[in-house]
Design an enzyme around this catalytic site. Structure first.
Site: not given
Length: 333
Positions: A83-84, A202, A204, A228, A245
């Site tokens: 996403s980043n 992961k 988040s 996450g 992560v």
């Protein structure tokens, strides 16, 4: 007390075995790899920000510069196209070239996780195979969400099973409800953990109870839970998560690796003190200001942040000051 962002040559030198690879002792986290694991996910993975030029083209030279600066930090590996990384805003050829570029810079003992989740099962299957060809070690597959009302546990189990059945590399599930509006249901995670080519998740969402149940209900499987976000990393480790992560690792990678180290050594008071100082900066570069805030903070620590792609917009001057105050107030600047 800004962290040093020194250049290291050659790129990604062979690092000594982590200092925390000691025999397991009472109150420490487990330090021995699970029996038969194809990939050990213990440790910190930064989900790399994608650098863009002033004209909003992918800037591969700046990416390589950031990789040089990350070389001295004992990350377990890197995540590309999370996403980043502004994954939804990248063209297919850019996604593949980014993976190839990072793979060329990364030694084989460092894992490369690549985002390959698409809305359809067919597209996800095809992109996952191409990510493997480009050099990814693991596919990070986000939940399809456009038709989220139809994304029942059965539908998601079928989706991930088909992807994992055909994938030439292991798959890590990716649940990020803040972006998708969809939590991968716990019962689906437990079912999918039994698949031999699905090695972890992961998560988040930040629901620590849920993460603890994931660890508890999948402990008989070769399955690893990754936090996450840096904001709940310590709590996740206490409940049995393998690693993290964390967007903040783009900025404060060394402290996050230190937090990982402290937890594995059972030095919980030091770990708690460090975790406290990471919570506000993490919130600032995730929920508060998002990717524009993350990229702005990267510049203060010697990395290239640069612009985001539209429609993401840069921070206003007051927002920049608020962001800087958050890092300063916690002793990072």
């Amino acid at each position: 007390m800004a962290l040093s962002a020194r250049l290291v040559s050659p790129l990604w030198p062979a690092l000594a075995a982590p200092r925390w690879a000691a025999p397991r002792q009472h109150r420490r986290l487990s330090t021995s790899p699970g029996s038969g694991r194809t990939h050990d996910l213990r440790g910190i993975f930064p989900p790399l920000a994608t650098p863009f030029s002033p004209t909003r083209e992918v800037d591969y030279a700046q990416l390589e510069g950031n990789l040089h600066r990350y070389a001295s930090i004992p990350f377990r590996g890197l995540v590309v196209l999370g996403s980043n990384g502004e994954y939804p805003y990248l063209a297919p050829h850019e996604r593949l070239e980014l993976v190839s570029c990072v793979r060329r810079a990364l030694p084989k003992d460092r894992l490369l996780l690549a985002g390959s989740g698409c809305e359809s099962t067919q597209a996800t299957t095809e992109l996952t195979a191409r990510m493997a060809e480009a050099g990814a070690d693991v596919a990070l597959v986000v939940t399809p969400c456009y038709y989220r009302g139809a994304m029942t546990s059965d539908a998601l189990v079928r989706h991930y099973t088909e992807v994992a059945d055909s994938s030439p590399i292991p798959v890590v599930l990716y649940s990020v409800p803040a972006n998708t509006g969809l939590d991968l249901p716990l019962d689906a995670v437990v079912t999918l953990a039994q698949h031999p080519n699905i090695i972890g998740i992961k998560d988040s969402g930040g629901d620590i109870t849920r993460m603890g149940l994931m660890v508890h209900k999948t402990q008989q499987e070769d399955f690893q839970v990754l936090a996450g976000s840096a904001g709940f990393l310590l709590a996740s480790y206490v409940l049995g998560a393998s690693g993290g992560v964390c967007a903040l690792a783009n900025v404060l990678g060394a402290p996050l690796c230190q937090l990982d180290h402290l937890c594995r050594e059972g030095r919980w008071q030091e770990a708690r003190d460090l975790q406290h100082r990471l919570i506000e900066p993490n919130t600032a570069v995730t929920r508060r200001f998002g990717i524009p805030g993350l990229k702005k903070a990267m510049e203060w620590f010697g990395y290239y942040g640069g612009p985001c792609r539209a429609p993401l917009t840069p921070l206003s001057p007051p927002q920049v000051e608020e962001l800087k105050g958050t890092f300063t107030g916690n002793g990072w600047l």
